[in-house]
Scaffold this motif. Sequence first.
Motif, PDB file in Angstrom:
ATOM      1  N   ARG A 110       0.759  -1.294   0.105  1.00 38.21           N
ATOM      2  CA  ARG A 110       0.057  -0.089  -0.116  1.00 38.21           C
ATOM      3  C   ARG A 110       0.654   1.285   0.076  1.00 38.21           C
ATOM      4  O   ARG A 110       0.334   2.323  -0.768  1.00 38.21           O
ATOM      5  CB  ARG A 110      -0.766  -0.028   1.111  1.00 38.21           C
ATOM      6  N   ALA A 145      -3.519   2.559  -3.556  1.00 38.04           N
ATOM      7  CA  ALA A 145      -4.805   2.904  -4.385  1.00 38.04           C
ATOM      8  C   ALA A 145      -5.138   4.363  -4.481  1.00 38.04           C
ATOM      9  O   ALA A 145      -5.827   4.432  -5.755  1.00 38.04           O
ATOM     10  CB  ALA A 145      -5.798   2.217  -3.654  1.00 38.04           C
ATOM     11  N   SER A 146      -4.500   5.360  -3.756  1.00 34.20           N
ATOM     12  CA  SER A 146      -5.004   6.807  -4.294  1.00 34.20           C
ATOM     13  C   SER A 146      -4.061   7.314  -5.481  1.00 34.20           C
ATOM     14  O   SER A 146      -4.838   8.365  -6.215  1.00 34.20           O
ATOM     15  CB  SER A 146      -4.251   7.547  -3.065  1.00 34.20           C
ATOM     16  N   ALA A 151     -10.280   4.556  -9.468  1.00 45.10           N
ATOM     17  CA  ALA A 151     -11.186   3.582  -8.522  1.00 45.10           C
ATOM     18  C   ALA A 151     -10.361   3.291  -7.332  1.00 45.10           C
ATOM     19  O   ALA A 151     -10.264   2.133  -7.036  1.00 45.10           O
ATOM     20  CB  ALA A 151     -11.877   2.680  -9.419  1.00 45.10           C
ATOM     21  N   SER A 152     -10.175   4.380  -6.476  1.00 44.67           N
ATOM     22  CA  SER A 152      -9.426   4.119  -5.138  1.00 44.67           C
ATOM     23  C   SER A 152      -9.987   3.571  -4.069  1.00 44.67           C
ATOM     24  O   SER A 152      -9.408   3.035  -3.131  1.00 44.67           O
ATOM     25  CB  SER A 152      -8.902   5.395  -4.871  1.00 44.67           C
ATOM     26  N   SER A 153     -11.383   3.398  -4.385  1.00 44.42           N
ATOM     27  CA  SER A 153     -12.139   3.285  -3.026  1.00 44.42           C
ATOM     28  C   SER A 153     -12.555   1.710  -2.808  1.00 44.42           C
ATOM     29  O   SER A 153     -13.280   1.230  -1.880  1.00 44.42           O
ATOM     30  CB  SER A 153     -13.492   4.080  -2.750  1.00 44.42           C
ATOM     31  N   ARG A 154     -12.320   0.868  -4.006  1.00 43.84           N
ATOM     32  CA  ARG A 154     -12.807  -0.616  -3.703  1.00 43.84           C
ATOM     33  C   ARG A 154     -11.624  -1.329  -2.721  1.00 43.84           C
ATOM     34  O   ARG A 154     -10.563  -0.731  -2.311  1.00 43.84           O
ATOM     35  CB  ARG A 154     -12.542  -1.198  -5.164  1.00 43.84           C
ATOM     36  N   ASP A 155     -12.341  -2.324  -2.408  1.00 39.61           N
ATOM     37  CA  ASP A 155     -11.429  -3.289  -1.317  1.00 39.61           C
ATOM     38  C   ASP A 155     -10.513  -4.230  -2.477  1.00 39.61           C
ATOM     39  O   ASP A 155     -10.875  -5.406  -2.119  1.00 39.61           O
ATOM     40  CB  ASP A 155     -12.385  -4.028  -0.602  1.00 39.61           C
ATOM     41  N   TYR A 156      -9.401  -3.666  -3.035  1.00 41.45           N
ATOM     42  CA  TYR A 156      -8.576  -4.404  -3.607  1.00 41.45           C
ATOM     43  C   TYR A 156      -7.806  -5.479  -2.664  1.00 41.45           C
ATOM     44  O   TYR A 156      -7.283  -4.990  -1.481  1.00 41.45           O
ATOM     45  CB  TYR A 156      -7.491  -3.483  -4.223  1.00 41.45           C
ATOM     46  N   THR A 209      -9.600   2.546 -14.726  1.00 42.03           N
ATOM     47  CA  THR A 209      -9.880   3.151 -13.653  1.00 42.03           C
ATOM     48  C   THR A 209      -8.987   2.580 -12.363  1.00 42.03           C
ATOM     49  O   THR A 209      -8.931   2.928 -11.238  1.00 42.03           O
ATOM     50  CB  THR A 209     -11.377   3.323 -13.137  1.00 42.03           C
ATOM     51  N   HIS A 210      -8.478   1.324 -12.717  1.00 39.29           N
ATOM     52  CA  HIS A 210      -7.867   0.498 -11.679  1.00 39.29           C
ATOM     53  C   HIS A 210      -6.487   0.203 -11.843  1.00 39.29           C
ATOM     54  O   HIS A 210      -5.750  -0.556 -11.142  1.00 39.29           O
ATOM     55  CB  HIS A 210      -8.681  -0.822 -11.484  1.00 39.29           C
TER      56      HIS A 210
END
Length: 216
Positions: free
Chosen positions: A61, A66-67, A71-76, A163-164
Amino acid sequence: MLIAAMVLFALSGWIGSSIPRNTSWTEPDPTTERTIAILVGTNGIHTEIAMPIITPEQDWRGIFPASDIIASSRDYTHVAVSWGERRFFLETPTWFDVNPVTVVRAMFGGEGVLHVAHYVRPAPSSDYRVMHLRPAEYRALAAAISAQIAPAETREVLPGYDTHDVFYTARGTYHLGNTCNQWTSDQLATAGAKIGVWSPFPGGVMKWIADFEPAR
């Protein structure tokens, strides 16, 4: 002459990828010892290494936040990392966008970039195969990949295709002797895995990884 050169390159790639490094390595059995499951994927031209975002050995991280993606808010759960030539990567979002001039330039040398995609529980398949590594092996893999990123003071964060995903400027120069698939092979070899000496093509990487067996 050109056809002969292409045949020679293909033949040398097949031979080079068939000569193993780390010949004594055997894949650990996750039922008898603790392992970290990674995935090695291919789209038929390019390969990538997908790893869990958080393990006791490595937390990605802080390195690939993810920022940096839309699409930064998904639980990757995983980050998939690959390496390639900057202009080809950035100018070829789909195979329909391939420019022969860009391809030729990349063949003779170009700046390296990392492509990092964030996934949620990627599913194993014949093109996305699981490899188990011991903790020390995974730490070596993580250290090798982390070392590929350009220093913070010169690093660029570049938009991905979707977005990912995202691109980061990286160390190394892409050329015919150092392709994206060779990069994947080198990272796995650094981890200690048994893999070919020279793998310019994805098949040279994937043939060393156990094929996917669907549950019965």
